[in-house]
Scaffold this motif. Structure first.
Motif, PDB file in Angstrom:
ATOM      1  N   ARG A  42       0.907  -1.254   0.083  1.00 27.52           N
ATOM      2  CA  ARG A  42      -0.033   0.023   0.015  1.00 27.52           C
ATOM      3  C   ARG A  42       0.922   1.300   0.063  1.00 27.52           C
ATOM      4  O   ARG A  42       0.542   2.211  -0.718  1.00 27.52           O
ATOM      5  CB  ARG A  42      -0.958   0.088   1.106  1.00 27.52           C
ATOM      6  N   ASP A  47      -0.026   4.672  -1.729  1.00 32.18           N
ATOM      7  CA  ASP A  47       0.136   6.346  -1.056  1.00 32.18           C
ATOM      8  C   ASP A  47       1.605   6.817  -1.796  1.00 32.18           C
ATOM      9  O   ASP A  47       1.643   8.071  -1.715  1.00 32.18           O
ATOM     10  CB  ASP A  47       0.647   6.160   0.275  1.00 32.18           C
ATOM     11  N   GLY A 253      -9.814  -0.988   2.065  1.00 31.85           N
ATOM     12  CA  GLY A 253      -8.576  -0.210   2.906  1.00 31.85           C
ATOM     13  C   GLY A 253      -7.930  -0.798   3.938  1.00 31.85           C
ATOM     14  O   GLY A 253      -7.505  -0.255   4.669  1.00 31.85           O
ATOM     15  N   TRP A 255      -5.126  -3.039   4.842  1.00 36.15           N
ATOM     16  CA  TRP A 255      -3.997  -3.454   4.621  1.00 36.15           C
ATOM     17  C   TRP A 255      -3.076  -3.705   6.042  1.00 36.15           C
ATOM     18  O   TRP A 255      -2.651  -2.971   6.558  1.00 36.15           O
ATOM     19  CB  TRP A 255      -3.279  -2.209   3.962  1.00 36.15           C
ATOM     20  N   TYR A 282      -6.372   6.841   4.396  1.00 32.22           N
ATOM     21  CA  TYR A 282      -6.397   6.133   3.108  1.00 32.22           C
ATOM     22  C   TYR A 282      -7.100   6.919   2.011  1.00 32.22           C
ATOM     23  O   TYR A 282      -8.267   7.652   2.321  1.00 32.22           O
ATOM     24  CB  TYR A 282      -7.167   4.795   3.266  1.00 32.22           C
TER      25      TYR A 282
END
Length: 305
Positions: A42, A47, A253, A255, A282
């Motif tokens: 992630r 990100d 969302g 992770w 997120y």
């Protein structure tokens, strides 16, 4: 409703932060990230958190560049001295592309650390000549970008260091590693990347590569594997299961970090719950799960072999 792989159902581009990105394809390195730690995946893919360059990784990039450029020269000129002579110039090209790499080395030592690092790179280049004879090689491709879409819609992509094709048409995929060869019990993990590439080539060209070859410059060893169709079909099933887990984590969302010994080298400890940190908000729209079964959100489901 049909969704694009990696897309969040019901979400539009305006729902996400401009810098955020939904996973759209899978590469060997990103697949490895998710298998190592979904939260690391992630941070890198969605990100896009910055990471500091490392001397070891940069040395690997430099050595790869030198071995690629050596084949620009006629066969008789592909010697160890010529290859070592390419190191300073390729380092300068890396610096021009990424000036921040200069920060890897202290300014107050008169260039001693940089000189030592370049010598190590030269030694890795020189060791390659004990493992392969470039005067007898004429690669069909170098730093070859490959991409294909499976019937499922999953897009696979990657960069192969070298592709050799014999007069008989047999294909060999070669990858250079500047580290040491793994112990035999860990060889399967090391071959995952190569089988990934073999799958892509098979789907693109309808040809199963005759040989997969990992060249370990750190220890002076060569690991080879001759794949068959059944191998590649298993890899495809594994990747499909992996991609489904990635899609589920993207939508929820959720992770989860997966602590391992590799955590000590992670650049994201400050925002990792395992180290007392808090991940950034997120940036994608979340689709609540309803009546989900079969494991925790974001966890990798076992692939059927």
């Amino acid at each position: 409703m049909t969704t694009t792989p990696g897309a969040v159902p019901g979400a539009t581009d305006g729902d996400a932060a401009p810098s955020a990105a939904r996973p759209a394809s899978l590469s060997p390195s990103r697949a490895g990230d998710f298998m190592q730690c979904p939260l690391l995946y992630r941070f890198r893919v969605i990100d896009k958190l910055p990471e500091k360059p490392s001397a070891a990784a940069t040395r690997g990039t430099l050595v790869h560049a030198v071995l690629e450029r050596l084949f620009d020269h006629p066969a008789q000129e592909r010697t160890a001295p010529r290859a070592k002579a390419l190191v300073p110039g390729q380092w300068q090209r890396l610096l021009e592309a990424k000036p921040e790499l200069a920060e890897l080395f202290p300014e107050g030592d008169g260039g001693a650390e940089l000189a030592r690092w370049l010598t190590e790179a030269e030694a890795l280049v020189e060791r390659w000549f004990t493992l392969e004879d470039p005067t007898r090689l004429e690669p069909v491709e170098r730093e070859f970008f490959v991409e294909t879409e499976l019937d499922s819609g999953l897009r696979l992509r990657g960069i192969i260091d070298r592709v050799d094709v014999a007069p008989s048409g047999e294909v060999r995929i070669v990858d250079y590693k500047t580290g040491k060869a793994p112990r035999p019990q860990y060889a399967e993990g090391a071959l995952f990347q190569m089988k990934f590439y073999a799958l892509v080539v098979w789907r693109l060209k309808q040809v199963v590569p005759r040989r997969l070859q990992l060249v370990y410059l750190g220890s002076g060893e060569v690991l080879t594997y001759d794949p068959v169709v059944a191998d590649l079909e298993r890899v495809e099933r594994k990747l499909l299961a992996l991609w489904e887990a990635i899609r589920e984590a993207t939508e929820t969302g959720d992770w989860r970090p997966r602590p391992t010994k590799l955590c000590g080298w992670c650049d994201h400890q400050a925002v990792c719950p395992e180290f007392g940190g808090t991940p950034p908000p997120y940036p994608l729209a979340v689709v609540p799960r309803q009546g989900a079964q079969g494991g925790e959100p974001g966890a990798v489901r076992p692939a059927q072999s």
